[in-house]
Design a protein around this motif. Structure first.
Motif, mmCIF file in Angstrom:
data_model
loop_
_atom_site.group_PDB
_atom_site.id
_atom_site.type_symbol
_atom_site.label_atom_id
_atom_site.label_comp_id
_atom_site.label_asym_id
_atom_site.label_seq_id
_atom_site.Cartn_x
_atom_site.Cartn_y
_atom_site.Cartn_z
ATOM 1 N N LEU A 39 -22.043 -2.484 -5.952
ATOM 2 C CA LEU A 39 -21.815 -3.863 -5.537
ATOM 3 C C LEU A 39 -22.979 -4.386 -4.699
ATOM 4 C CD1 LEU A 39 -19.557 -6.024 -5.756
ATOM 5 C CD2 LEU A 39 -18.703 -5.204 -3.570
ATOM 6 N N LYS A 40 -23.577 -3.518 -3.904
ATOM 7 C CA LYS A 40 -24.705 -3.913 -3.042
ATOM 8 C C LYS A 40 -25.919 -4.361 -3.851
ATOM 9 C CE LYS A 40 -23.704 -0.660 0.684
ATOM 10 N NZ LYS A 40 -24.180 0.535 1.399
ATOM 11 N N GLN A 47 -21.349 -10.140 -7.653
ATOM 12 C CA GLN A 47 -20.543 -9.464 -6.642
ATOM 13 C C GLN A 47 -19.134 -10.062 -6.605
ATOM 14 O OE1 GLN A 47 -22.846 -10.067 -3.030
ATOM 15 N NE2 GLN A 47 -23.404 -7.897 -2.967
ATOM 16 N N THR A 50 -17.131 -9.164 -9.637
ATOM 17 C CA THR A 50 -16.734 -7.756 -9.586
ATOM 18 C C THR A 50 -15.604 -7.538 -8.582
ATOM 19 O OG1 THR A 50 -18.972 -7.087 -10.206
ATOM 20 C CG2 THR A 50 -17.588 -5.410 -9.178
#
Length: 164
Positions: A39-40, A47, A50
């Motif tokens: 995710l980073k 993001q 997700t």
């Protein structure tokens, strides 16, 4: 002949409906850690997409509850899938706690707000950071996702969900 065609049609509709609902559930701490790391690395719109996907699929994932000595409190709740934990979201300073008994309609409302119209920035904090535990306690056990809103008036939309 018509019965056969109808039967084939029904079977194919059921097949595509079931295969289209296949979800990648995050159930273990290792999977959660990998999910946070991935995710980073992606842009904000991805993001949010997700996070929204996991938020909606997690309605079927129930967190196992244990006492400190490891004895399981919750044993079986029907068809539910058990996971170890979920990251905590903090949006505009409001902690969004999604637990086993959070109403689905609140989760859906939250997911509708997770877009770039409302969210300006998302920072993913790993559960390994000791400062997180000092700030958020056990809620930081599976990571924290800090989000800021695009306009301060939008903070009230998240506060109204009352997910803390």
């Amino acid at each position: 002949m018509i019965r056969t065609l109808i039967l084939i049609l029904l079977i194919s509709v059921n097949f595509f409906a079931v295969s289209g609902q296949e979800q990648k559930l995050v159930l273990t701490k290792a999977q959660n850690d990998q999910w946070l790391n991935d995710l980073k690395k992606i842009p904000l719109s991805s993001q949010l997409s997700t996070i929204k996907e996991r938020l909606l699929s997690d309605t079927a994932v129930f967190v196992k509850k244990y006492y400190n000595d490891g004895i399981k409190v919750v044993d079986s709740l029907g068809n539910r899938v058990y996971g170890e934990g979920k990251p905590t979201m903090v949006i505009a300073g409001y902690m969004m706690i999604i637990s086993n008994d959070t109403e689905k309609n609140k989760i859906i409302e939250l997911s509708k707000l997770l877009n770039t119209n409302y969210i300006k920035k998302a920072v993913v904090l790993s559960p390994d950071d000791p400062a997180l535990t000092a700030i958020y306690g056990s809620f930081a056990q599976y990571g924290v996702i800090l989000m800021t809103v695009t306009k301060s008036k939008y903070a009230k939309l998240f506060q109204k969900l009352n997910l803390n």
